[in-house]
Design a protein around this motif. Structure first.
Motif, PDB file in Angstrom:
ATOM      1  N   ARG A 178     -18.569 -33.808   0.091  1.00 23.29           N
ATOM      2  CA  ARG A 178     -17.361 -33.534  -0.721  1.00 23.29           C
ATOM      3  C   ARG A 178     -16.101 -33.803   0.088  1.00 23.29           C
ATOM      4  O   ARG A 178     -15.117 -34.334  -0.431  1.00 23.29           O
ATOM      5  CB  ARG A 178     -17.396 -32.102  -1.232  1.00 23.29           C
ATOM      6  CG  ARG A 178     -18.381 -31.876  -2.367  1.00 23.29           C
ATOM      7  CD  ARG A 178     -18.181 -30.522  -3.034  1.00 23.29           C
ATOM      8  NE  ARG A 178     -18.126 -29.418  -2.084  1.00 23.29           N
ATOM      9  CZ  ARG A 178     -19.159 -28.646  -1.762  1.00 23.29           C
ATOM     10  NH1 ARG A 178     -20.338 -28.852  -2.319  1.00 23.29           N
ATOM     11  NH2 ARG A 178     -19.017 -27.668  -0.891  1.00 23.29           N
ATOM     12  N   GLY A 179     -16.113 -33.443   1.365  1.00 21.19           N
ATOM     13  CA  GLY A 179     -14.945 -33.689   2.225  1.00 21.19           C
ATOM     14  C   GLY A 179     -14.667 -35.169   2.403  1.00 21.19           C
ATOM     15  O   GLY A 179     -13.518 -35.610   2.348  1.00 21.19           O
ATOM     16  N   VAL A 180     -15.723 -35.958   2.611  1.00 17.00           N
ATOM     17  CA  VAL A 180     -15.555 -37.411   2.741  1.00 17.00           C
ATOM     18  C   VAL A 180     -14.996 -37.982   1.440  1.00 17.00           C
ATOM     19  O   VAL A 180     -14.058 -38.789   1.455  1.00 17.00           O
ATOM     20  CB  VAL A 180     -16.881 -38.097   3.129  1.00 17.00           C
ATOM     21  CG1 VAL A 180     -16.761 -39.610   3.018  1.00 17.00           C
ATOM     22  CG2 VAL A 180     -17.286 -37.698   4.536  1.00 17.00           C
ATOM     23  N   GLU A 181     -15.529 -37.551   0.306  1.00 13.68           N
ATOM     24  CA  GLU A 181     -15.011 -38.015  -0.985  1.00 13.68           C
ATOM     25  C   GLU A 181     -13.538 -37.646  -1.148  1.00 13.68           C
ATOM     26  O   GLU A 181     -12.745 -38.423  -1.677  1.00 13.68           O
ATOM     27  CB  GLU A 181     -15.839 -37.427  -2.125  1.00 13.68           C
ATOM     28  CG  GLU A 181     -17.227 -38.020  -2.229  1.00 13.68           C
ATOM     29  CD  GLU A 181     -18.108 -37.301  -3.239  1.00 13.68           C
ATOM     30  OE1 GLU A 181     -17.617 -36.399  -3.958  1.00 13.68           O
ATOM     31  OE2 GLU A 181     -19.300 -37.642  -3.307  1.00 13.68           O
ATOM     32  N   GLU A 182     -13.168 -36.465  -0.679  1.00 12.26           N
ATOM     33  CA  GLU A 182     -11.775 -36.027  -0.780  1.00 12.26           C
ATOM     34  C   GLU A 182     -10.864 -36.893   0.097  1.00 12.26           C
ATOM     35  O   GLU A 182      -9.787 -37.302  -0.335  1.00 12.26           O
ATOM     36  CB  GLU A 182     -11.678 -34.555  -0.381  1.00 12.26           C
ATOM     37  CG  GLU A 182     -10.344 -33.934  -0.688  1.00 12.26           C
ATOM     38  CD  GLU A 182     -10.318 -32.441  -0.431  1.00 12.26           C
ATOM     39  OE1 GLU A 182      -9.210 -31.889  -0.406  1.00 12.26           O
ATOM     40  OE2 GLU A 182     -11.392 -31.816  -0.235  1.00 12.26           O
ATOM     41  N   ILE A 183     -11.294 -37.187   1.318  1.00 11.19           N
ATOM     42  CA  ILE A 183     -10.500 -38.053   2.194  1.00 11.19           C
ATOM     43  C   ILE A 183     -10.318 -39.427   1.551  1.00 11.19           C
ATOM     44  O   ILE A 183      -9.208 -39.968   1.505  1.00 11.19           O
ATOM     45  CB  ILE A 183     -11.139 -38.184   3.592  1.00 11.19           C
ATOM     46  CG1 ILE A 183     -10.932 -36.889   4.377  1.00 11.19           C
ATOM     47  CG2 ILE A 183     -10.555 -39.369   4.361  1.00 11.19           C
ATOM     48  CD1 ILE A 183     -11.581 -36.862   5.740  1.00 11.19           C
ATOM     49  N   VAL A 184     -11.406 -39.988   1.017  1.00  7.78           N
ATOM     50  CA  VAL A 184     -11.327 -41.308   0.381  1.00  7.78           C
ATOM     51  C   VAL A 184     -10.402 -41.256  -0.839  1.00  7.78           C
ATOM     52  O   VAL A 184      -9.654 -42.202  -1.097  1.00  7.78           O
ATOM     53  CB  VAL A 184     -12.737 -41.826   0.010  1.00  7.78           C
ATOM     54  CG1 VAL A 184     -12.659 -43.072  -0.857  1.00  7.78           C
ATOM     55  CG2 VAL A 184     -13.530 -42.117   1.286  1.00  7.78           C
ATOM     56  N   TYR A 238      -9.819 -52.741   3.926  1.00  9.96           N
ATOM     57  CA  TYR A 238      -9.799 -51.500   4.702  1.00  9.96           C
ATOM     58  C   TYR A 238      -9.082 -50.431   3.897  1.00  9.96           C
ATOM     59  O   TYR A 238      -8.452 -50.716   2.887  1.00  9.96           O
ATOM     60  CB  TYR A 238      -9.127 -51.720   6.071  1.00  9.96           C
ATOM     61  CG  TYR A 238      -7.689 -52.181   5.978  1.00  9.96           C
ATOM     62  CD1 TYR A 238      -6.648 -51.253   6.073  1.00  9.96           C
ATOM     63  CD2 TYR A 238      -7.365 -53.518   5.809  1.00  9.96           C
ATOM     64  CE1 TYR A 238      -5.326 -51.668   5.996  1.00  9.96           C
ATOM     65  CE2 TYR A 238      -6.039 -53.931   5.736  1.00  9.96           C
ATOM     66  CZ  TYR A 238      -5.032 -53.009   5.830  1.00  9.96           C
ATOM     67  OH  TYR A 238      -3.721 -53.411   5.739  1.00  9.96           O
ATOM     68  N   ARG A 239      -9.204 -49.190   4.337  1.00 15.21           N
ATOM     69  CA  ARG A 239      -8.539 -48.074   3.666  1.00 15.21           C
ATOM     70  C   ARG A 239      -7.563 -47.427   4.632  1.00 15.21           C
ATOM     71  O   ARG A 239      -7.800 -47.387   5.835  1.00 15.21           O
ATOM     72  CB  ARG A 239      -9.565 -47.059   3.186  1.00 15.21           C
ATOM     73  CG  ARG A 239     -10.540 -47.648   2.181  1.00 15.21           C
ATOM     74  CD  ARG A 239     -11.375 -46.595   1.520  1.00 15.21           C
ATOM     75  NE  ARG A 239     -10.701 -45.928   0.432  1.00 15.21           N
ATOM     76  CZ  ARG A 239     -10.570 -46.417  -0.798  1.00 15.21           C
ATOM     77  NH1 ARG A 239     -11.040 -47.590  -1.088  1.00 15.21           N
ATOM     78  NH2 ARG A 239      -9.950 -45.742  -1.728  1.00 15.21           N
ATOM     79  N   ILE A 240      -6.486 -46.904   4.075  1.00 15.38           N
ATOM     80  CA  ILE A 240      -5.447 -46.261   4.880  1.00 15.38           C
ATOM     81  C   ILE A 240      -5.138 -44.896   4.282  1.00 15.38           C
ATOM     82  O   ILE A 240      -5.068 -44.759   3.078  1.00 15.38           O
ATOM     83  CB  ILE A 240      -4.194 -47.139   4.907  1.00 15.38           C
ATOM     84  CG1 ILE A 240      -4.008 -47.756   6.246  1.00 15.38           C
ATOM     85  CG2 ILE A 240      -2.978 -46.448   4.475  1.00 15.38           C
ATOM     86  CD1 ILE A 240      -2.762 -48.571   6.372  1.00 15.38           C
ATOM     87  N   ASN A 241      -4.993 -43.901   5.119  1.00 17.56           N
ATOM     88  CA  ASN A 241      -4.543 -42.575   4.700  1.00 17.56           C
ATOM     89  C   ASN A 241      -3.178 -42.346   5.320  1.00 17.56           C
ATOM     90  O   ASN A 241      -3.068 -42.200   6.540  1.00 17.56           O
ATOM     91  CB  ASN A 241      -5.509 -41.485   5.168  1.00 17.56           C
ATOM     92  CG  ASN A 241      -6.765 -41.435   4.357  1.00 17.56           C
ATOM     93  OD1 ASN A 241      -7.524 -42.396   4.357  1.00 17.56           O
ATOM     94  ND2 ASN A 241      -6.981 -40.338   3.672  1.00 17.56           N
ATOM     95  N   GLU A 242      -2.158 -42.328   4.500  1.00 17.76           N
ATOM     96  CA  GLU A 242      -0.814 -42.055   4.993  1.00 17.76           C
ATOM     97  C   GLU A 242      -0.645 -40.550   5.164  1.00 17.76           C
ATOM     98  O   GLU A 242      -1.205 -39.761   4.416  1.00 17.76           O
ATOM     99  CB  GLU A 242       0.245 -42.583   4.013  1.00 17.76           C
ATOM    100  CG  GLU A 242       0.277 -44.087   3.904  1.00 17.76           C
ATOM    101  CD  GLU A 242       0.864 -44.766   5.127  1.00 17.76           C
ATOM    102  OE1 GLU A 242       1.445 -44.092   5.990  1.00 17.76           O
ATOM    103  OE2 GLU A 242       0.732 -45.989   5.213  1.00 17.76           O
TER     104      GLU A 242
END
Length: 87
Positions: A43-49, A63-67
Motif C-alpha cells: 500500500r505504501g509503494v502504491e501511495e508513493i507511485v 521514469y517517475r518523479i516525486n516532487e
C-alpha cells in the motif's frame, strides 16, 4: 507520523506542516517489508507511485518523479534541488 488513510511516514516541516519525505518514507517502507509487513509495504509503494509523475527523457527512457512540497522559509532551494538542476 502516519496520518489516517496513509501508509507512509510523514515528516513535519516547520511552519509548513506534514508532508512525505520521500527518502524517509521509502526507508521506512523497506524496513517494514524486511519485518514482514507485506500489505503495508504494498500500500505504501502504491501511495508513493500515486504522488509521482511519469516522464520520458529525450532518449526515450521512462521514469517517475516525486516532487517535494518543501519550501524553505528563507527561499533557499529545497534539499537536492541544485543537484538535480531543479529549483
Amino acid at each position: 507520523m502516519r496520518p489516517p488513510g496513509s501508509d507512509l511516514l510523514w515528516t513535519y516541516y516547520r511552519r509548513q506542516g506534514f508532508f512525505p519525505n520521500w527518502v524517509s518514507a521509502s526507508r521506512d517502507l523497506l524496513r517494514r517489508d524486511r519485518g514482514g509487513e507485506v500489505e503495508g509495504f504494498r500500500r505504501g509503494v502504491e501511495e508513493i507511485v500515486s504522488y509521482s509523475v511519469a516522464r520520458t527523457s529525450p532518449q526515450g527512457i521512462r521514469y517517475r518523479i516525486n516532487e517535494s512540497p518543501y519550501l524553505a522559509p528563507d527561499s533557499t532551494a529545497r534539499p537536492g534541488a541544485m543537484r538535480w538542476g531543479r529549483a
